[in-house]
Write a protein that holds these residues in place. Structure first.
Motif, mmCIF file in Angstrom:
data_model
loop_
_atom_site.group_PDB
_atom_site.id
_atom_site.type_symbol
_atom_site.label_atom_id
_atom_site.label_comp_id
_atom_site.label_asym_id
_atom_site.label_seq_id
_atom_site.Cartn_x
_atom_site.Cartn_y
_atom_site.Cartn_z
ATOM 1 N N UNK A 1 0.858 -1.182 0.000
ATOM 2 C CA UNK A 1 0.000 0.000 0.000
ATOM 3 C C UNK A 1 0.898 1.236 0.000
ATOM 4 N N UNK A 2 0.925 1.970 -1.109
ATOM 5 C CA UNK A 2 1.814 3.121 -1.241
ATOM 6 C C UNK A 2 1.507 4.171 -0.188
ATOM 7 N N UNK A 3 0.234 4.404 0.082
ATOM 8 C CA UNK A 3 -0.157 5.400 1.079
ATOM 9 C C UNK A 3 0.345 5.005 2.465
ATOM 10 N N UNK A 4 0.229 3.711 2.783
ATOM 11 C CA UNK A 4 0.699 3.216 4.082
ATOM 12 C C UNK A 4 2.212 3.379 4.201
ATOM 13 N N UNK A 5 2.929 3.089 3.104
ATOM 14 C CA UNK A 5 4.386 3.250 3.118
ATOM 15 C C UNK A 5 4.767 4.715 3.312
ATOM 16 N N UNK A 6 4.038 5.628 2.664
ATOM 17 C CA UNK A 6 4.319 7.061 2.809
ATOM 18 C C UNK A 6 4.118 7.504 4.255
ATOM 19 N N UNK A 7 3.074 7.000 4.894
ATOM 20 C CA UNK A 7 2.842 7.348 6.292
ATOM 21 C C UNK A 7 3.970 6.814 7.181
ATOM 22 N N UNK A 8 4.460 5.614 6.830
ATOM 23 C CA UNK A 8 5.588 5.064 7.578
ATOM 24 C C UNK A 8 6.829 5.932 7.444
ATOM 25 N N UNK A 9 7.069 6.462 6.244
ATOM 26 C CA UNK A 9 8.217 7.343 6.024
ATOM 27 C C UNK A 9 8.057 8.627 6.836
ATOM 28 N N UNK A 10 6.838 9.186 6.830
ATOM 29 C CA UNK A 10 6.613 10.415 7.593
ATOM 30 C C UNK A 10 6.805 10.174 9.091
ATOM 31 N N UNK A 11 6.395 9.001 9.567
ATOM 32 C CA UNK A 11 6.604 8.659 10.985
ATOM 33 C C UNK A 11 8.094 8.635 11.300
ATOM 34 N N UNK A 12 8.864 8.060 10.391
ATOM 35 C CA UNK A 12 10.324 8.013 10.555
ATOM 36 C C UNK A 12 10.912 9.423 10.521
ATOM 37 N N UNK A 13 10.415 10.260 9.620
ATOM 38 C CA UNK A 13 10.883 11.647 9.557
ATOM 39 C C UNK A 13 10.641 12.361 10.891
ATOM 40 N N UNK A 14 9.461 12.141 11.466
ATOM 41 C CA UNK A 14 9.150 12.774 12.749
ATOM 42 C C UNK A 14 10.122 12.305 13.840
ATOM 43 N N UNK A 15 10.410 10.988 13.864
ATOM 44 C CA UNK A 15 11.330 10.463 14.876
ATOM 45 C C UNK A 15 12.712 11.087 14.751
ATOM 46 N N UNK A 16 13.244 11.109 13.523
ATOM 47 C CA UNK A 16 14.617 11.584 13.331
ATOM 48 C C UNK A 16 14.724 13.096 13.474
ATOM 49 N N UNK A 17 13.675 13.812 13.098
ATOM 50 C CA UNK A 17 13.724 15.268 13.219
ATOM 51 C C UNK A 17 13.731 15.698 14.684
ATOM 52 N N UNK A 18 13.227 14.835 15.549
ATOM 53 C CA UNK A 18 13.223 15.131 16.985
ATOM 54 C C UNK A 18 14.468 14.590 17.682
ATOM 55 N N UNK A 19 15.458 14.174 16.864
ATOM 56 C CA UNK A 19 16.707 13.678 17.440
ATOM 57 C C UNK A 19 16.729 12.188 17.686
ATOM 58 N N UNK A 20 15.674 11.473 17.238
ATOM 59 C CA UNK A 20 15.637 10.027 17.429
ATOM 60 C C UNK A 20 16.602 9.307 16.513
ATOM 61 N N UNK A 21 16.924 8.065 16.867
ATOM 62 C CA UNK A 21 17.884 7.275 16.104
ATOM 63 C C UNK A 21 17.271 6.711 14.828
ATOM 64 N N UNK A 22 15.949 6.628 14.789
ATOM 65 C CA UNK A 22 15.299 6.048 13.620
ATOM 66 C C UNK A 22 14.417 4.898 14.037
#
Length: 762
Positions: free
Chosen positions: A726-747
């Motif tokens: 599901x392309x939409x689901x994958x995009x949401x997963x990428x955005x979740x990862x972006x949020x984690x890393x932008x807040x200083x998370x390891x990924x």
């Protein structure tokens, strides 16, 4: 002529040169089954007729014959074998490997042998050779049985040879084609009521009055022997078991008490001790026909039973691996009586050798004979004689479930010769023998059979290195029920400026047919395996730990995580309290757990790594680059020029990156002075009593373990489910990862949602 050979035997072809042994062997046996003395002369001397090479040729032949017999392969010796001294080492091999030695004698007319040799260019020797061989052959025929040859077939003409048909019969112990499921019953010793009760407990349809029992669909009963003596109703036990065997619902191995009854019924020999007198008194009320049936039944029983393609062996007193599916007096004696030192103990009982402590066979061996208080496993063997007749219990082992089912004895029917109850405080037999590593169990190149990966190879050099490390640094091996793998990185991403990106991980799983993955926030700590017991008594009973510990925390390589034992105990105590508060012990019916976790800060374990590598690099970079930038700044102001400005820009960029480097690892480091400075993030509940939780998906693990975060010491790991198609689901997963890393998370760590996932390569 019909010749019936045992499926495993040593066949001696006997005959003078020219009698047709090699032709006979080619016709009736596989090429690999035949060991020819002529062939091995050729192997060692490049000439099959080089008699000077006979000694070396037979050494090679005997060596290979030994290896074949040890592996359970029928072996044919194609040599003249007409002299006793030539047969002696071969018969010794048969005895050593517990196989029958048989002879097929080609006693052809001497003139025929001369005639055949005359047309064979490699058989040009004087007629006296064949004459002497024929004389030795005929002189041997009356002696073969005394030498140890069990059966002999004599062929006296080419016509008889031509008429021969050879078939192979399975050994009496061979029930490999029967795979169960089974219910294996320990020594009954005439305890008929308890046997009926146990059968009913196992869902058999039992009619005690008519001595019949029908198993649940597909199951079969197995008896380890000692059906009789000492108990109140041996004839009833015999009737029930004999009926079950006759109806195809059971198999039975004989016990030593059963064998003593056979001798008494057959020829009246033997003393009436150890309960035999009582059995004979009970049989006095039975008909002569029943006594004859009993004798025939017990006489017909094989020494032991080999089932499920050789994976299960039933023998009354147990059986070492080299005797499985073998025959002969020594095999039967061991199966009935076990092995003893010849000495007596303080109870005037034979001192038995504990064969099970050295057992390393692949087959599971279930046995009885020596009563014990609790049936417990030792090296893939289990004794299930739990002393019913002595007031203990009657036990049955369900196979392949390995579940023990018992009923208590209704009375003490006899007093044991020696105390047999095991104290509850004692270590299990396996724990008693696990203090010293047997190097033969782990050394050299080894193969492991697993359910998921089938056969895995462990190379000798890898095993040696691992043993060296484990012997020097590892925790007590009794704790090490799990060593985690490391994580695999995804492909290098094509996204500019990045090393990794979720797109590659999602694409990989999509190609492998994994439709759902779980993304778990990455904690930059250190991998920690935590085993926690409810108390030190559980640790003793379950793991054999006698030092008073109630748990352990160790690293991915099996080392103790903490040098500070007080800190480890404090963390385990806090976890135990939380498990109690969250009702884990009751929910999982377990008094121990094994968790896979991440323990923070990273510096709690990696302080030395940080100081000697990361911090050293960061400090050196900062010092050198600060000096370089300052110098270039002065140079640029004084002299200008594009070269100096370009270099200054480059050094400033490197200085910024060096500062980022220091901040990156400092984010995961803080001083640990006590328990409150630690954080533990469990992400797998690996095991509890009776369960390995790979049958639950990762969502279950994350949600179950999140309950532990009721204590602030423990962290619930955030996670996100992605559908890879599901392309939409994958995009949401990428955005979740972006949020984690932008807040200083390891990924994040990306795994199949199911704990076990099958891909294109397994």
């Amino acid at each position: 002529m019909q010749i019936v050979l045992s499926e495993l035997c040593l066949v001696l072809l006997m005959g003078a040169s020219g009698s047709g042994k090699s032709s006979f062997a080619r016709r009736h046996f596989r090429e690999t089954e035949v060991l020819s003395s002529d062939f091995y002369r050729g192997v060692v001397a490049d000439d099959e007729n080089e008699q000077a090479a006979s000694k070396e040729a037979f050494e090679v032949l005997h060596f290979i014959a030994s290896k074949r017999l040890a592996a359970g392969r029928l072996t044919v010796i194609d040599a003249t074998n007409v002299q006793a001294e030539a047969r002696r080492p071969l018969l010794a091999l048969a005895k050593e490997h517990h196989v029958r030695a048989v002879a097929i004698v080609l006693n052809m007319p001497e003139a025929l042998c001369h005639e055949r040799n005359a047309v064979r260019p490699n058989r040009q020797f004087g007629p006296h050779v064949v004459h002497n061989q024929m004389r030795a052959l005929r002189g041997s025929l009356g002696k073969l049985a005394k030498e140890g040859v069990r059966e002999t077939w004599i062929l006296r003409s080419p016509e008889e040879i031509e008429s021969v048909q050879i078939s192979r019969a399975p050994l009496p112990s061979n029930f490999k084609n029967q795979s169960g499921p089974f219910d294996i019953f320990g020594d009954v010793h005439g305890c008929y009521d308890e046997l009926c009760e146990l059968l009913q407990k196992l869902d058999y349809q039992v009619a005690p009055a008519t001595f019949s029992a029908t198993p649940p669909f597909g199951r079969k009963a197995l008896f380890v022997g000692d059906l009789i003596d000492r108990g109140p109703n041996s004839p009833a036990v015999l009737k029930l078991v004999m009926n079950m065997v006759a109806e195809g619902n059971a198999l039975c191995a004989p016990g030593n008490h059963d064998a003593r009854l056979v001798r008494k019924l057959r020829d009246g020999k033997g003393t009436e001790t150890h309960g035999l007198k009582q059995t004979l008194e009970q049989l006095a009320n039975e008909s002569d026909e029943f006594k004859k049936q009993t004798m025939r039944f017990l006489e017909s029983l094989p020494s032991h039973l080999v089932l499920t393609d050789g994976k299960l062996v039933i023998a009354h007193a147990g059986l070492p691996a080299k005797m499985h599916n073998r025959s002969g007096g020594r095999v039967r004696s061991f199966a009935l009586y076990g092995d003893t030192t010849g000495e007596k103990d303080e109870y005037d009982m034979p001192v038995r050798l504990d064969w099970a402590k050295d057992y390393r066979g692949a087959a599971t061996v279930v046995y009885g004979h020596t009563p014990i208080g609790r049936a417990q496993w030792l090296n893939n063997t289990i004794n299930i004689d739990t002393g019913c007749v002595f007031g203990g219990s009657l036990s049955a082992l369900r196979w392949p479930e390995r579940e023990l089912v018992q009923v208590k004895s209704h009375a003490v029917y006899a007093e044991p010769g020696r105390p047999f109850l095991i104290e509850e405080t004692a270590l299990s037999p396996q724990q008693q023998h696990d203090d010293i590593l047997d190097l033969q169990d782990v050394g050299g190149k080894r193969f492991l059979e697993t359910r998921l990966l089938k056969r895995m190879t462990i190379r000798e050099e890898n095993a040696t290195a691992a043993l060296e490390i484990m012997s020097r640094f590892a925790s007590d091996p009794k704790w090490l029920i799990y060593l985690p793998p490391t994580m695999s990185p995804s492909e290098t991403t094509k996204h500019e400026g990045l090393l990794e990106h979720p797109d590659e991980a999602f694409a990989y799983y999509r190609r492998e047919g994994v439709q759902e993955v779980i993304c778990e926030a990455k904690h930059m700590g250190s991998r920690a395996v935590v085993i926690i017991c409810r108390d030190s008594e559980v640790a003793r009973q379950r793991f054999g730990i006698t030092t008073g510990e109630d748990g352990v925390i160790y690293t991915r390589t099996g080392r103790r995580f903490f040098n500070n034992a007080n800190l480890e105990r404090a963390l385990l105590h806090r976890l135990c309290e939380t498990l109690t508060r969250e009702h884990f012990w009751e929910e999982f019916s377990s008094d121990w757990f094994c968790f896979d976790c991440e323990l923070m800060p990273w510096s709690a374990k990696a302080q030395e790594l940080l100081q000697n590598q990361y911090a050293a690099v960061g400090a050196a970079a900062q010092a050198s680059l600060r000096s370089a930038v300052a110098t270039l700044e002065k140079t640029s102001l004084r002299e200008g020029g594009e070269d100096a400005l370009g270099l200054l820009h480059s050094m400033r960029t490197k200085a910024e990156r060096a500062a980022q480097f220091r901040e990156a690892y400092r984010h995961y480091c803080w001083p640990v002075e006590g328990l409150e400075d630690l954080k533990l993030a469990p992400f797998h509940l690996l095991a509890s009593e009776g369960a390995v939780h790979i049958d639950k998906n990762h969502r279950w693990h994350m949600e179950t373990l999140a309950r532990l975060a009721s204590d602030e010491l423990f962290i619930a790991t955030p996670f996100y489910i992605v559908e890879t198609n599901d392309e939409n689901s994958c995009d949401k997963g990428v955005r979740w990862w972006d949020d984690l890393t932008s807040q200083g998370g390891e990924g994040m760590v990306v795994k199949p949602l199911e704990f076990i996932a099958m891909g294109t390569k397994g």
